[in-house]
Scaffold this motif. Structure first.
Motif, PDB file in Angstrom:
ATOM      1  N   MET A 160      -2.974   5.372   0.983  1.00 53.04           N
ATOM      2  CA  MET A 160      -2.713   4.085   1.587  1.00 53.04           C
ATOM      3  C   MET A 160      -3.877   3.165   1.294  1.00 53.04           C
ATOM      4  N   ASN A 161      -3.586   1.914   1.049  1.00 48.47           N
ATOM      5  CA  ASN A 161      -4.606   0.923   0.772  1.00 48.47           C
ATOM      6  C   ASN A 161      -4.672  -0.060   1.929  1.00 48.47           C
ATOM      7  N   ALA A 162      -5.697   0.068   2.762  1.00 48.51           N
ATOM      8  CA  ALA A 162      -5.899  -0.858   3.877  1.00 48.51           C
ATOM      9  C   ALA A 162      -6.908  -1.905   3.419  1.00 48.51           C
ATOM     10  N   THR A 163      -6.511  -3.165   3.421  1.00 47.30           N
ATOM     11  CA  THR A 163      -7.353  -4.235   2.904  1.00 47.30           C
ATOM     12  C   THR A 163      -7.662  -5.252   3.993  1.00 47.30           C
ATOM     13  N   ALA A 164      -8.527  -6.189   3.667  1.00 52.28           N
ATOM     14  CA  ALA A 164      -8.848  -7.272   4.597  1.00 52.28           C
ATOM     15  C   ALA A 164      -7.618  -8.149   4.790  1.00 52.28           C
ATOM     16  N   PHE A 165      -7.432  -8.644   5.999  1.00 54.63           N
ATOM     17  CA  PHE A 165      -6.313  -9.530   6.306  1.00 54.63           C
ATOM     18  C   PHE A 165      -6.886 -10.888   6.662  1.00 54.63           C
ATOM     19  N   ASP A 166      -6.596 -11.882   5.846  1.00 51.99           N
ATOM     20  CA  ASP A 166      -7.101 -13.233   6.060  1.00 51.99           C
ATOM     21  C   ASP A 166      -6.018 -14.047   6.766  1.00 51.99           C
ATOM     22  N   THR A 167      -6.337 -14.588   7.939  1.00 53.15           N
ATOM     23  CA  THR A 167      -5.341 -15.349   8.694  1.00 53.15           C
ATOM     24  C   THR A 167      -4.951 -16.645   7.993  1.00 53.15           C
ATOM     25  N   ALA A 168      -5.711 -17.054   6.992  1.00 55.39           N
ATOM     26  CA  ALA A 168      -5.381 -18.268   6.246  1.00 55.39           C
ATOM     27  C   ALA A 168      -4.614 -17.952   4.963  1.00 55.39           C
ATOM     28  N   THR A 169      -4.124 -16.742   4.838  1.00 48.86           N
ATOM     29  CA  THR A 169      -3.399 -16.361   3.630  1.00 48.86           C
ATOM     30  C   THR A 169      -2.113 -17.183   3.491  1.00 48.86           C
ATOM     31  N   SER A 170      -1.669 -17.343   2.293  1.00 50.06           N
ATOM     32  CA  SER A 170      -0.444 -18.080   2.004  1.00 50.06           C
ATOM     33  C   SER A 170       0.756 -17.329   2.582  1.00 50.06           C
ATOM     34  N   LEU A 171       1.707 -18.062   3.149  1.00 53.58           N
ATOM     35  CA  LEU A 171       2.875 -17.432   3.752  1.00 53.58           C
ATOM     36  C   LEU A 171       3.754 -16.721   2.738  1.00 53.58           C
ATOM     37  N   ASP A 172       3.695 -17.121   1.470  1.00 56.72           N
ATOM     38  CA  ASP A 172       4.517 -16.434   0.470  1.00 56.72           C
ATOM     39  C   ASP A 172       3.810 -15.217  -0.110  1.00 56.72           C
ATOM     40  N   ASP A 173       2.625 -14.906   0.389  1.00 60.48           N
ATOM     41  CA  ASP A 173       1.880 -13.737  -0.049  1.00 60.48           C
ATOM     42  C   ASP A 173       2.546 -12.493   0.530  1.00 60.48           C
ATOM     43  N   ARG A 174       2.858 -11.543  -0.317  1.00 55.17           N
ATOM     44  CA  ARG A 174       3.513 -10.317   0.136  1.00 55.17           C
ATOM     45  C   ARG A 174       2.463  -9.285   0.526  1.00 55.17           C
ATOM     46  N   ARG A 175       2.777  -8.507   1.551  1.00 59.96           N
ATOM     47  CA  ARG A 175       1.849  -7.497   2.053  1.00 59.96           C
ATOM     48  C   ARG A 175       2.633  -6.242   2.429  1.00 59.96           C
ATOM     49  N   VAL A 176       1.992  -5.103   2.261  1.00 57.71           N
ATOM     50  CA  VAL A 176       2.626  -3.837   2.613  1.00 57.71           C
ATOM     51  C   VAL A 176       2.689  -3.696   4.124  1.00 57.71           C
ATOM     52  N   ILE A 177       3.863  -3.351   4.603  1.00 58.11           N
ATOM     53  CA  ILE A 177       4.035  -2.989   6.013  1.00 58.11           C
ATOM     54  C   ILE A 177       4.705  -1.618   6.052  1.00 58.11           C
ATOM     55  N   ILE A 178       4.651  -0.995   7.219  1.00 58.31           N
ATOM     56  CA  ILE A 178       5.276   0.310   7.418  1.00 58.31           C
ATOM     57  C   ILE A 178       6.303   0.136   8.522  1.00 58.31           C
ATOM     58  N   LYS A 179       7.540   0.611   8.252  1.00 59.18           N
ATOM     59  CA  LYS A 179       8.609   0.463   9.233  1.00 59.18           C
ATOM     60  C   LYS A 179       9.528   1.667   9.178  1.00 59.18           C
ATOM     61  N   ARG A 180      10.347   1.803  10.183  1.00 59.48           N
ATOM     62  CA  ARG A 180      11.345   2.862  10.223  1.00 59.48           C
ATOM     63  C   ARG A 180      12.486   2.513   9.277  1.00 59.48           C
ATOM     64  N   ASP A 181      12.983   3.526   8.591  1.00 59.03           N
ATOM     65  CA  ASP A 181      14.155   3.393   7.736  1.00 59.03           C
ATOM     66  C   ASP A 181      15.088   4.533   8.109  1.00 59.03           C
ATOM     67  N   GLY A 182      15.969   4.278   9.055  1.00 59.42           N
ATOM     68  CA  GLY A 182      16.817   5.360   9.556  1.00 59.42           C
ATOM     69  C   GLY A 182      15.945   6.394  10.254  1.00 59.42           C
ATOM     70  N   SER A 183      15.976   7.612   9.771  1.00 57.97           N
ATOM     71  CA  SER A 183      15.175   8.671  10.392  1.00 57.97           C
ATOM     72  C   SER A 183      13.810   8.827   9.734  1.00 57.97           C
ATOM     73  N   GLY A 184      13.537   8.066   8.668  1.00 56.09           N
ATOM     74  CA  GLY A 184      12.259   8.162   7.965  1.00 56.09           C
ATOM     75  C   GLY A 184      11.389   6.937   8.162  1.00 56.09           C
ATOM     76  N   VAL A 185      10.250   6.962   7.507  1.00 57.02           N
ATOM     77  CA  VAL A 185       9.307   5.852   7.528  1.00 57.02           C
ATOM     78  C   VAL A 185       9.156   5.374   6.091  1.00 57.02           C
ATOM     79  N   GLU A 186       9.114   4.061   5.893  1.00 57.20           N
ATOM     80  CA  GLU A 186       8.953   3.532   4.545  1.00 57.20           C
ATOM     81  C   GLU A 186       7.890   2.453   4.513  1.00 57.20           C
ATOM     82  N   MET A 187       7.272   2.317   3.354  1.00 57.63           N
ATOM     83  CA  MET A 187       6.326   1.235   3.099  1.00 57.63           C
ATOM     84  C   MET A 187       7.039   0.236   2.201  1.00 57.63           C
ATOM     85  N   VAL A 188       7.038  -1.019   2.616  1.00 53.97           N
ATOM     86  CA  VAL A 188       7.677  -2.075   1.837  1.00 53.97           C
ATOM     87  C   VAL A 188       6.758  -3.287   1.807  1.00 53.97           C
TER      88      VAL A 188
END
Length: 168
Positions: free
Chosen positions: A1-29
């Protein structure tokens, strides 16, 4: 996993990895930061106050090593004092109409380390709390709290020049 700095002034169209439930599993998107505004010409909302709300579904985690914020013309970085990386507690929404799948971060009253720079802060979860939030194993009222004083190390930094985001 790559945990990076989070800048609150980042552009809204900037994509970032999040972790969420996908049915019974966990996915990174990778999702964009900012949920669809209520008004047609409104600004996307990037943070959500949890007071008086519950989040029974669509919870997510946003890995980070630090977060950055500008206050009174200066730039600050906030890290856990023990140097560990962490997660922000977030919510995500599926794509709707003309808005892509996206996420927002929950905020709470700032702890004593952050209060001199801002009155609110993003909810930080330690790594061992990740499944408690994702699966709501512990009550939200317990998880969505600021940490005690001396949890964060605060450093001033000088912003490096960067090119603004643009669309082609």
């Amino acid at each position: 996993m790559n945990a990076t700095a989070f800048d609150t002034a980042t552009s809204l169209d900037d994509r970032r990895v999040i972790i969420k439930r996908d049915g019974s599993g966990v996915e990174m998107v990778e999702l964009i930061w900012g949920l669809q505004p209520r008004e047609p010409d409104g600004r996307p909302f990037t943070v959500v106050r949890p007071e008086g709300r519950t989040f029974p579904t669509f919870r997510c985690l946003i890995p980070a090593s630090e977060f950055r914020h500008r206050s009174r013309g200066k730039h600050y970085r906030f890290m856990l004092a023990d140097g560990d990386w962490f997660y922000f507690a977030g919510i995500w929404r599926p794509a709707m109409r003309d808005w892509p799948e996206a996420y927002a971060i929950l905020t709470v009253k700032a702890n004593e380390d952050i209060a001199p720079y801002h009155d609110r802060q993003m909810v930080v979860l330690r790594r061992e709390e990740r499944m408690a939030w994702l699966d709501l194993i512990r009550p939200e009222s317990v998880l969505l709290q600021p940490f005690p004083k001396q949890t964060y190390r605060v450093d001033e930094y000088h912003d490096e020049p960067r090119q603004e985001a643009f669309a082609l």
